[in-house]
Design a protein around this motif. Structure first.
Motif, PDB file in Angstrom:
ATOM      1  N   ARG A  17      -2.105   9.283  -1.676  1.00  0.00           N
ATOM      2  CA  ARG A  17      -1.783   9.056  -3.087  1.00  0.00           C
ATOM      3  C   ARG A  17      -3.049   8.805  -3.900  1.00  0.00           C
ATOM      4  NH1 ARG A  17       3.176   7.168  -4.846  1.00  0.00           N
ATOM      5  NH2 ARG A  17       2.202   7.560  -6.840  1.00  0.00           N
ATOM      6  N   ALA A  18      -3.976   8.026  -3.357  1.00  0.00           N
ATOM      7  CA  ALA A  18      -5.227   7.729  -4.060  1.00  0.00           C
ATOM      8  C   ALA A  18      -6.036   9.001  -4.278  1.00  0.00           C
ATOM      9  CB  ALA A  18      -6.043   6.706  -3.279  1.00  0.00           C
ATOM     10  N   THR A  19      -6.079   9.847  -3.274  1.00  0.00           N
ATOM     11  CA  THR A  19      -6.816  11.113  -3.384  1.00  0.00           C
ATOM     12  C   THR A  19      -6.193  12.002  -4.459  1.00  0.00           C
ATOM     13  OG1 THR A  19      -7.456  10.992  -1.065  1.00  0.00           O
ATOM     14  CG2 THR A  19      -7.605  13.144  -2.108  1.00  0.00           C
ATOM     15  N   SER A  20      -4.881  12.079  -4.444  1.00  0.00           N
ATOM     16  CA  SER A  20      -4.172  12.878  -5.439  1.00  0.00           C
ATOM     17  C   SER A  20      -4.407  12.350  -6.852  1.00  0.00           C
ATOM     18  CB  SER A  20      -2.681  12.881  -5.111  1.00  0.00           C
ATOM     19  OG  SER A  20      -1.956  13.529  -6.119  1.00  0.00           O
ATOM     20  N   MET A  21      -4.303  11.031  -6.997  1.00  0.00           N
ATOM     21  CA  MET A  21      -4.522  10.418  -8.310  1.00  0.00           C
ATOM     22  C   MET A  21      -5.950  10.653  -8.786  1.00  0.00           C
ATOM     23  SD  MET A  21      -2.494   6.842  -7.721  1.00  0.00           S
ATOM     24  CE  MET A  21      -2.999   6.137  -9.283  1.00  0.00           C
ATOM     25  N   ASN A  22      -6.922  10.564  -7.883  1.00  0.00           N
ATOM     26  CA  ASN A  22      -8.315  10.762  -8.261  1.00  0.00           C
ATOM     27  C   ASN A  22      -8.559  12.208  -8.697  1.00  0.00           C
ATOM     28  OD1 ASN A  22     -11.026   9.790  -8.592  1.00  0.00           O
ATOM     29  ND2 ASN A  22     -11.551  11.002  -6.797  1.00  0.00           N
ATOM     30  N   CYS A  23      -7.994  13.163  -7.969  1.00  0.00           N
ATOM     31  CA  CYS A  23      -8.164  14.572  -8.346  1.00  0.00           C
ATOM     32  C   CYS A  23      -7.599  14.838  -9.736  1.00  0.00           C
ATOM     33  CB  CYS A  23      -7.486  15.479  -7.322  1.00  0.00           C
ATOM     34  SG  CYS A  23      -8.352  15.588  -5.759  1.00  0.00           S
ATOM     35  N   LEU A  34     -10.648   4.445 -11.132  1.00  0.00           N
ATOM     36  CA  LEU A  34     -11.039   3.142 -10.604  1.00  0.00           C
ATOM     37  C   LEU A  34     -10.085   2.701  -9.499  1.00  0.00           C
ATOM     38  CD1 LEU A  34     -11.723   1.281 -13.968  1.00  0.00           C
ATOM     39  CD2 LEU A  34     -13.413   2.285 -12.411  1.00  0.00           C
ATOM     40  N   ILE A  35     -10.626   2.042  -8.492  1.00  0.00           N
ATOM     41  CA  ILE A  35      -9.820   1.510  -7.395  1.00  0.00           C
ATOM     42  C   ILE A  35      -8.723   0.611  -7.952  1.00  0.00           C
ATOM     43  CG2 ILE A  35      -9.842  -0.006  -5.369  1.00  0.00           C
ATOM     44  CD1 ILE A  35     -11.119   2.701  -4.803  1.00  0.00           C
ATOM     45  N   ILE A  40      -2.983  -0.729  -9.129  1.00  0.00           N
ATOM     46  CA  ILE A  40      -1.932  -1.048 -10.103  1.00  0.00           C
ATOM     47  C   ILE A  40      -0.814  -0.016 -10.014  1.00  0.00           C
ATOM     48  CG2 ILE A  40      -1.395  -1.120 -12.579  1.00  0.00           C
ATOM     49  CD1 ILE A  40      -4.148  -2.442 -12.967  1.00  0.00           C
ATOM     50  N   GLU A  41      -1.170   1.245  -9.975  1.00  0.00           N
ATOM     51  CA  GLU A  41      -0.178   2.323  -9.919  1.00  0.00           C
ATOM     52  C   GLU A  41       0.649   2.256  -8.635  1.00  0.00           C
ATOM     53  OE1 GLU A  41       1.925   5.678 -11.165  1.00  0.00           O
ATOM     54  OE2 GLU A  41       0.445   4.559 -12.333  1.00  0.00           O
ATOM     55  N   HIS A  43       1.124  -0.448  -6.817  1.00  0.00           N
ATOM     56  CA  HIS A  43       1.659  -1.809  -6.641  1.00  0.00           C
ATOM     57  C   HIS A  43       1.150  -2.454  -5.353  1.00  0.00           C
ATOM     58  CE1 HIS A  43       4.357  -1.069  -9.986  1.00  0.00           C
ATOM     59  NE2 HIS A  43       4.691   0.071  -9.417  1.00  0.00           N
ATOM     60  N   CYS A  44      -0.158  -2.392  -5.174  1.00  0.00           N
ATOM     61  CA  CYS A  44      -0.782  -3.033  -4.015  1.00  0.00           C
ATOM     62  C   CYS A  44      -2.110  -3.641  -4.453  1.00  0.00           C
ATOM     63  CB  CYS A  44      -0.985  -2.038  -2.870  1.00  0.00           C
ATOM     64  SG  CYS A  44      -2.140  -0.706  -3.216  1.00  0.00           S
ATOM     65  N   SER A  45      -2.813  -4.247  -3.525  1.00  0.00           N
ATOM     66  CA  SER A  45      -4.085  -4.888  -3.858  1.00  0.00           C
ATOM     67  C   SER A  45      -5.241  -3.883  -3.821  1.00  0.00           C
ATOM     68  CB  SER A  45      -4.374  -6.026  -2.877  1.00  0.00           C
ATOM     69  OG  SER A  45      -4.613  -5.500  -1.592  1.00  0.00           O
ATOM     70  N   ASP A  46      -6.302  -4.231  -4.526  1.00  0.00           N
ATOM     71  CA  ASP A  46      -7.520  -3.427  -4.476  1.00  0.00           C
ATOM     72  C   ASP A  46      -8.013  -3.322  -3.033  1.00  0.00           C
ATOM     73  OD1 ASP A  46      -7.197  -3.693  -7.225  1.00  0.00           O
ATOM     74  OD2 ASP A  46      -9.206  -4.470  -7.582  1.00  0.00           O
ATOM     75  N   GLU A  47      -7.910  -4.434  -2.309  1.00  0.00           N
ATOM     76  CA  GLU A  47      -8.384  -4.481  -0.924  1.00  0.00           C
ATOM     77  C   GLU A  47      -7.629  -3.495  -0.030  1.00  0.00           C
ATOM     78  OE1 GLU A  47      -7.571  -7.228  -2.699  1.00  0.00           O
ATOM     79  OE2 GLU A  47      -9.560  -8.112  -2.988  1.00  0.00           O
ATOM     80  N   LEU A  48      -6.314  -3.378  -0.248  1.00  0.00           N
ATOM     81  CA  LEU A  48      -5.533  -2.447   0.568  1.00  0.00           C
ATOM     82  C   LEU A  48      -5.942  -1.007   0.285  1.00  0.00           C
ATOM     83  CD1 LEU A  48      -3.394  -1.975   2.685  1.00  0.00           C
ATOM     84  CD2 LEU A  48      -1.659  -2.124   0.884  1.00  0.00           C
ATOM     85  N   VAL A  49      -6.230  -0.691  -0.959  1.00  0.00           N
ATOM     86  CA  VAL A  49      -6.703   0.654  -1.296  1.00  0.00           C
ATOM     87  C   VAL A  49      -8.035   0.928  -0.605  1.00  0.00           C
ATOM     88  CG1 VAL A  49      -7.489   2.193  -3.149  1.00  0.00           C
ATOM     89  CG2 VAL A  49      -5.483   0.723  -3.500  1.00  0.00           C
ATOM     90  N   LEU A  50      -8.959  -0.033  -0.681  1.00  0.00           N
ATOM     91  CA  LEU A  50     -10.261   0.133  -0.036  1.00  0.00           C
ATOM     92  C   LEU A  50     -10.121   0.277   1.479  1.00  0.00           C
ATOM     93  CD1 LEU A  50     -12.369  -2.386  -2.104  1.00  0.00           C
ATOM     94  CD2 LEU A  50     -12.587   0.105  -2.093  1.00  0.00           C
ATOM     95  N   GLU A  51      -9.274  -0.544   2.098  1.00  0.00           N
ATOM     96  CA  GLU A  51      -9.052  -0.451   3.539  1.00  0.00           C
ATOM     97  C   GLU A  51      -8.491   0.921   3.899  1.00  0.00           C
ATOM     98  OE1 GLU A  51      -6.529  -3.601   4.925  1.00  0.00           O
ATOM     99  OE2 GLU A  51      -7.934  -5.150   4.312  1.00  0.00           O
ATOM    100  N   SER A  52      -7.612   1.433   3.072  1.00  0.00           N
ATOM    101  CA  SER A  52      -7.016   2.750   3.325  1.00  0.00           C
ATOM    102  C   SER A  52      -8.059   3.853   3.264  1.00  0.00           C
ATOM    103  CB  SER A  52      -5.899   3.039   2.310  1.00  0.00           C
ATOM    104  OG  SER A  52      -4.885   2.078   2.436  1.00  0.00           O
ATOM    105  N   LEU A  53      -8.965   3.740   2.304  1.00  0.00           N
ATOM    106  CA  LEU A  53     -10.020   4.744   2.200  1.00  0.00           C
ATOM    107  C   LEU A  53     -11.015   4.626   3.349  1.00  0.00           C
ATOM    108  CD1 LEU A  53     -10.579   4.599  -1.649  1.00  0.00           C
ATOM    109  CD2 LEU A  53      -9.291   6.316  -0.346  1.00  0.00           C
TER     110      LEU A  53
END
Length: 57
Positions: A17-23, A34-35, A40-41, A43-53
């Motif tokens: 989802r993050a990759t799609s949103m960034n593209c 931005l992370i 926000i989109e 509904h999770c923490s910034d940390e979870l997004v970073l861990e996923s990446l």
């Protein structure tokens, strides 16, 4: 900060989802999203997004 254990599928879903949103954001504005905006989109923490990446690396 301690890394919280999450199933790999959660990391994969967030990464996709993050990759799609960034593209989409890059096509529309020419810059990376931005992370925090991803978090926000999704509904999770910034940390979870970073861990996923990081999981993808």
């Amino acid at each position: 900060m301690n890394k919280v254990e999450h199933p790999d599928s959660i990391y994969e879903l967030i990464r996709e989802r993050a990759t799609s949103m960034n593209c989409k954001h890059q096509q529309e504005s020419g810059t990376s999203i931005l992370i925090h905006d991803i978090a926000i989109e999704l509904h999770c923490s910034d940390e979870l997004v970073l861990e996923s990446l990081e999981f993808a690396a």
